[in-house]
Design a protein around this motif. Structure first.
Motif, mmCIF file in Angstrom:
data_model
loop_
_atom_site.group_PDB
_atom_site.id
_atom_site.type_symbol
_atom_site.label_atom_id
_atom_site.label_comp_id
_atom_site.label_asym_id
_atom_site.label_seq_id
_atom_site.Cartn_x
_atom_site.Cartn_y
_atom_site.Cartn_z
ATOM 1 N N HIS A 167 1.529 -12.830 19.569
ATOM 2 C CA HIS A 167 2.789 -12.906 18.821
ATOM 3 C C HIS A 167 2.906 -14.227 18.068
ATOM 4 C CE1 HIS A 167 4.668 -9.184 20.137
ATOM 5 N NE2 HIS A 167 4.153 -9.405 21.342
ATOM 6 N N LYS A 168 1.835 -15.006 18.002
ATOM 7 C CA LYS A 168 1.858 -16.272 17.284
ATOM 8 C C LYS A 168 1.254 -16.065 15.897
ATOM 9 C CE LYS A 168 1.726 -19.225 21.351
ATOM 10 N NZ LYS A 168 1.985 -18.166 22.304
ATOM 11 N N PRO A 169 2.007 -16.349 14.846
ATOM 12 C CA PRO A 169 1.503 -16.113 13.483
ATOM 13 C C PRO A 169 0.212 -16.850 13.189
ATOM 14 C CG PRO A 169 3.873 -16.527 13.476
ATOM 15 C CD PRO A 169 3.405 -16.830 14.855
ATOM 16 N N GLU A 170 0.088 -18.081 13.707
ATOM 17 C CA GLU A 170 -1.128 -18.831 13.419
ATOM 18 C C GLU A 170 -2.351 -18.146 14.040
ATOM 19 O OE1 GLU A 170 1.531 -19.941 14.917
ATOM 20 O OE2 GLU A 170 1.136 -21.032 16.771
ATOM 21 N N CYS A 171 -2.198 -17.486 15.201
ATOM 22 C CA CYS A 171 -3.324 -16.779 15.825
ATOM 23 C C CYS A 171 -3.642 -15.488 15.069
ATOM 24 C CB CYS A 171 -2.992 -16.464 17.282
ATOM 25 S SG CYS A 171 -2.874 -17.927 18.326
ATOM 26 N N ILE A 172 -2.582 -14.781 14.596
ATOM 27 C CA ILE A 172 -2.820 -13.578 13.793
ATOM 28 C C ILE A 172 -3.521 -13.959 12.500
ATOM 29 C CG2 ILE A 172 -1.704 -11.665 12.589
ATOM 30 C CD1 ILE A 172 -1.603 -11.409 15.584
ATOM 31 N N GLY A 173 -3.150 -15.100 11.939
ATOM 32 C CA GLY A 173 -3.734 -15.538 10.672
ATOM 33 C C GLY A 173 -5.202 -15.890 10.775
ATOM 34 N N MET A 174 -5.714 -16.146 11.970
ATOM 35 C CA MET A 174 -7.124 -16.507 12.149
ATOM 36 C C MET A 174 -8.019 -15.288 12.347
ATOM 37 S SD MET A 174 -6.713 -19.799 14.671
ATOM 38 C CE MET A 174 -8.458 -20.196 14.608
ATOM 39 N N ALA A 175 -7.438 -14.064 12.353
ATOM 40 C CA ALA A 175 -8.218 -12.849 12.595
ATOM 41 C C ALA A 175 -9.053 -12.484 11.372
ATOM 42 C CB ALA A 175 -7.283 -11.695 12.950
ATOM 43 N N ASP A 176 -10.201 -11.821 11.624
ATOM 44 C CA ASP A 176 -11.020 -11.272 10.543
ATOM 45 C C ASP A 176 -10.433 -9.962 10.015
ATOM 46 O OD1 ASP A 176 -13.587 -12.384 12.632
ATOM 47 O OD2 ASP A 176 -13.138 -13.283 10.688
ATOM 48 N N HIS A 177 -9.795 -9.194 10.917
ATOM 49 C CA HIS A 177 -9.146 -7.943 10.543
ATOM 50 C C HIS A 177 -7.845 -7.859 11.325
ATOM 51 C CE1 HIS A 177 -12.809 -6.448 8.552
ATOM 52 N NE2 HIS A 177 -13.466 -6.950 9.601
ATOM 53 N N VAL A 178 -6.854 -7.144 10.749
ATOM 54 C CA VAL A 178 -5.558 -6.975 11.411
ATOM 55 C C VAL A 178 -5.202 -5.486 11.390
ATOM 56 C CG1 VAL A 178 -3.103 -7.525 11.391
ATOM 57 C CG2 VAL A 178 -4.769 -9.272 10.749
ATOM 58 N N ILE A 179 -4.886 -4.945 12.577
ATOM 59 C CA ILE A 179 -4.347 -3.585 12.683
ATOM 60 C C ILE A 179 -2.837 -3.728 12.805
ATOM 61 C CG2 ILE A 179 -4.306 -1.456 14.022
ATOM 62 C CD1 ILE A 179 -7.092 -2.087 15.005
ATOM 63 N N GLY A 180 -2.108 -3.301 11.743
ATOM 64 C CA GLY A 180 -0.671 -3.464 11.707
ATOM 65 C C GLY A 180 0.053 -2.235 12.224
ATOM 66 N N PHE A 181 1.104 -2.438 12.994
ATOM 67 C CA PHE A 181 1.919 -1.365 13.550
ATOM 68 C C PHE A 181 3.250 -1.364 12.813
ATOM 69 C CE2 PHE A 181 -0.287 0.008 17.469
ATOM 70 C CZ PHE A 181 -1.356 -0.865 17.415
ATOM 71 N N GLY A 182 3.406 -0.389 11.902
ATOM 72 C CA GLY A 182 4.632 -0.290 11.121
ATOM 73 C C GLY A 182 5.409 0.952 11.475
ATOM 74 N N ASP A 183 6.381 1.282 10.624
ATOM 75 C CA ASP A 183 7.245 2.432 10.853
ATOM 76 C C ASP A 183 6.507 3.705 10.469
ATOM 77 O OD1 ASP A 183 9.293 4.120 11.371
ATOM 78 O OD2 ASP A 183 10.519 3.524 9.648
ATOM 79 N N GLY A 184 6.038 4.445 11.459
ATOM 80 C CA GLY A 184 5.415 5.744 11.212
ATOM 81 C C GLY A 184 3.938 5.706 10.886
ATOM 82 N N ALA A 185 3.276 4.564 10.894
ATOM 83 C CA ALA A 185 1.851 4.538 10.530
ATOM 84 C C ALA A 185 1.194 3.258 11.036
ATOM 85 C CB ALA A 185 1.684 4.657 9.012
ATOM 86 N N LEU A 186 -0.134 3.297 11.076
ATOM 87 C CA LEU A 186 -0.964 2.125 11.366
ATOM 88 C C LEU A 186 -1.706 1.743 10.093
ATOM 89 C CD1 LEU A 186 -2.566 3.137 14.795
ATOM 90 C CD2 LEU A 186 -0.595 1.679 14.420
#
Length: 828
Positions: free
Chosen positions: A806-825
């Motif tokens: 849940h830390k933005p700086e750690c998410i920002g260091m990822a090579d890929h991001v799987i996002g969980f939004g409203d009704g879709a990934l």
């Protein structure tokens, strides 16, 4: 294990999070650090908990799948690559019935290797990827996982699995079971031996009793024959008495007088028999004693011919063996010559092939060293870049600047001071003057620190440039090494056909020589065994001489005793015969007188006959009793010999079993938890500590190191984790705060995973982490935590690491991001 796709249908967490029944994600292009990003409750943990083939959700209190799916046709389908094969794991879930079915498909096949039974499915998953406990303590870290709460037993059980120590434990249990079986056999053999020894003790007097009974039977036969002869005489007298019963009364009185004389003589005969029987019995005891000693020496004297001829036979055998040794030496020389020829041929072939193999081996080693060098350069570049960032954000500069600002605020009072203000009377002015005096020293320290940081950044920048140049040169060198190895492999194949033809001819000659040598060796061994037998016999010559001398003396004594017995018997017979002559004369006279007597005398003769018959019946009964006793003693004597032979065989068998029990017990202890298993665990602990320290140093800096103790000072087994700070102080891990402990526990977990992959050969290429950075503060600490994962990925050759943060700086260091939004990934 490298994930390529996942399909989930009916997952409650996904329905609540993004509002869909089914999702399908293609993961084949996701490598490196893969972050799962979204608000709380959007299904991140649900997805992460399903990214593996085990039938559990690790982060949930109720881990079973049927508690977390709601459709009757719910399923989870995972596709992944593992050990060169493509697997599809399908679990069908019926939450209403509380049932599951598990299927596994390989390389696109439509036929499952399991029948749907969950136990069969679980066993297959465990055989491919290890136990669930090991999986959850290595590559998969669920929410609220605390490795520090694991017991020593739990940790050793997991170490035993990735070190493959369970196979050693199986060997230990097998050896222990075998030792128990052999021990039961030994107990049975011991009981049998004790039973037979009891029989032996009961029968030890049988030989002497048998000899005595045989002698007694002989004496009794002599007495029986004498009584039968006497009975014949009485029968004759009875016939005469019956014919002369017509004599007159006067003659009858005279006859009665003669009968009394006869009775007196017969009484003398009976007394004489009793007297001589006593003497013969005394002589019989001496004969029994001498016979017993003769039996003892008989066994040796019966072997006299073999013992006396043994020395000559040993010499003959030695002469024959000498010839066989010469023949064996000749065959050995032929065999040695053939081996020399073969060795020369193989040496030449090996020299040529060795040159090629050496080229390949050297090339491979060079390639590995170059590859390791490149990895080291990559780590060095990343480490230098991180150090530059640390230098740029040097906390010491900020701290010194804050001190200067504070001193300036304190010294500001001097500008406002009235001219008449006395220093001694004002503590504020005194404090301001003191601050003004300290400021110059702090400013100097700040300038020196900034200069030090600038020089360090410059050095690290130069180091990065040099490392990049070296990495490019190493990559070019690696390509040239690969070309050399390929050419050497081609040359190697060309010499192998040439080797086969000549080797076949040489091996044929070697086999012929070996067969001849083995034949001679067999004959030599047979002669050795025969020679040992005769040599043992020849050593008994002194014993034989003594036995012969003693045997001769005892035999002469026995003959003397037998002669004395015969003399006594002959004397008894002679004196009895004299008495019989007197009786015969009296009977003759009585017969002459009885010619005129009718009756009377016959009754007396009949009475005497009945008396003699009574004695005769007693003697015959005694003789029958002795014969039965002899028969029983002969049977007992045979049983005695058989029992002695059985005891020897049982003792030999027990010796063999005791040796086998000792060997199995040794194997059981060697393979047991205090043997090889303990040594393996002791040896791997330093390796885990070393890797954990490398991970900490590459991300957090050299501020702390860890070590693992496997034994306490009192030699009690433990797995205590110690942390060594940069000041040299040593502390138990349990003494650290939550944030510091997260670093160390994660480094140890990743180190165990690396060791487990190296030692077990497991195809581990994916890791998972769910909010492990929760106890860390935002900023540099959290980012360094992600850098530790990157160092782990590179060291362990991991393709991807899925993590939730849940830390933005750690998410920002990822090579890929799987996002969980409203009704879709979404995948970025």
């Amino acid at each position: 294990m490298r994930l390529t796709s996942i399909r989930l249908r009916g997952a409650i967490g996904i329905l609540k999070g993004i509002g869909v029944e089914e999702i399908h994600l293609n993961l084949s292009d996701l490598g490196g650090m893969v972050a799962l990003d979204g608000d709380n409750g959007t299904g991140k943990t649900t997805l992460l908990d399903n990214l593996h083939p085990y039938r559990v959700l690790p982060s949930r209190p109720k881990k079973s799948l049927q508690h977390h799916f709601y459709l009757r046709d719910s399923f989870r389908e995972i596709e992944l690559d593992h050990d060169g094969k493509h697997y599809r794991f399908l679990i069908k879930i019926d939450p209403e019935a509380g049932k599951q079915e598990g299927y596994i498909y390989i390389d696109g096949s439509t036929e499952s290797i399991t029948t749907g039974k969950v136990r069969e499915y679980d066993d297959k998953v465990a055989s491919l990827f290890g136990s669930l406990d090991l999986f959850l303590s290595s590559v998969f870290c669920a929410q609220k996982t605390d490795d520090s709460k694991m017991t020593v037993g739990q940790m050793k059980e997991q170490w035993a699995e990735f070190l493959k120590l369970h196979e050693l434990q199986t060997h230990s249990e097998t050896a222990k079971h075998a030792a128990k079986i052999i021990a039961s056999h030994i107990s049975a053999v011991t009981r049998d031996t004790q039973q037979r020894e009891g029989v032996l003790d009961a029968l030890k007097t049988v030989p002497a009793e048998l000899k005595s009974a045989e002698i007694e039977a002989g004496h009794n036969a002599i007495r029986l024959n004498a009584m039968e002869d006497h009975l014949l005489v009485l029968d004759h007298d009875l016939q005469a008495a019956m014919e002369s019963e017509a004599q007159d009364n006067a003659t009858r009185k005279q006859i009665e007088s003669i009968g009394a004389q006869i009775d007196g003589v017969e009484k003398d005969i009976i007394e004489l028999d009793a007297e001589y029987s006593t003497a013969v019995d005394e002589n019989k005891d001496q004969i029994t004693s001498v016979s017993s000693n003769l039996d003892r020496l008989k066994a040796i004297t019966e072997m006299a011919d073999d013992i006396e001829a043994a020395a000559g036979k040993v010499a003959v055998i030695d002469e024959k063996m000498s010839g066989l040794y010469d023949q064996n030496a000749h065959e050995g020389k032929l065999l040695a010559d053939a081996h020399t020829e073969l060795a020369a041929h193989e040496s030449g072939c090996q020299q040529r092939e060795g040159d090629y193999l050496l080229t390949v081996s050297v090339s491979n080693r060079k390639a590995e060293r170059v590859k390791e060098h490149i990895r080291g350069l990559r780590v060095g570049i990343n480490g230098a870049a991180d150090r530059i960032q640390q230098y740029e954000q040097d906390p010491a500069v900020a701290r010194l600047q804050r001190e200067i600002d504070g001193l300036d605020r304190r010294a500001e009072l001097l500008r406002l001071r009235p001219d008449a203000c006395a220093i001694d009377g004002c503590s504020f002015i005194s404090d301001a003057l003191e601050a003004q005096a300290q400021r110059e020293d702090i400013v100097k320290l700040l300038k020196d620190r900034k200069k030090h940081v600038s020089l360090a950044i410059t050095d690290k920048s130069i180091e990065i440039d040099n490392l990049k140049i070296n990495r490019a040169a190493a990559a070019e060198y690696a390509r040239s090494i690969s070309e050399q190895a390929a050419l050497a492999y081609q040359w190697q194949e060309e010499i192998r056909e040439e080797e086969k033809a000549l080797a076949k001819t040489i091996y044929k000659g070697i086999n012929g020589c070996r067969i001849a040598a083995e034949t001679v060796e067999t004959e030599i061994n047979n002669l050795k065994r025969i020679r040992e037998k005769y040599e043992a016999l020849s050593k008994k010559l002194p014993e034989l001489s003594a036995a012969k001398a003693e045997y001769k003396a005892l035999f002469e004594n026995l003959e003397r005793l037998n002669r004395e017995s015969k003399v006594l018997v002959d004397r008894m017979v002679a004196e009895t015969a004299k008495k019989q002559i007197i009786i015969a004369a009296l009977k003759k006279e009585r017969g002459q007188l009885a010619e005129s007597i009718i009756g009377g005398r016959a009754d007396q003769v009949r009475e005497k006959i009945e008396t003699i018959k009574g004695y005769l019946a007693m003697r015959r009964e005694t003789f029958s009793t002795i014969e039965k006793r002899i028969s029983t003693l002969e049977s007992d004597n045979t049983r005695l010999v058989v029992t002695e032979r059985e005891i020897l065989e049982l003792e030999k068998k027990r010796g063999v079993l005791e040796q086998e029990e000792s060997e199995w017990t040794y194997l059981s202890n060697g393979f047991g938890k205090n043997g090889l298993q303990a040594l393996e665990i002791d040896n791997v602990a330093p390796a885990i500590s070393s890797i954990a320290n490398d991970l900490l140093a590459s991300t957090y800096g050299p501020t702390m190191q860890v070590s693992i103790d496997t034994l306490t000072e009192s030699s009690r087994e433990t797995l205590d984790t110690w942390v060594i700070r940069d000041d040299g102080s040593k502390h138990l891990l349990d003494d650290f705060s939550g944030g510091e402990k997260v670093w160390i526990l994660k480094a140890l977990r990743l180190a165990r995973t690396i060791i487990g992959k190296e030692r077990s050969g497991a195809d581990i290429r994916t890791a998972f982490s769910d909010e492990e950075d929760g106890a860390l503060r935002h900023g540099e600490t959290s980012e360094n935590f992600i850098r530790m994962f990157r160092a782990f990925i590179e060291r362990a050759d991991i393709d991807s690491c899925f993590y939730i943060s849940h830390k933005p700086e750690c998410i920002g260091m990822a090579d890929h991001v799987i996002g969980f939004g409203d009704g879709a990934l979404s995948v970025q």
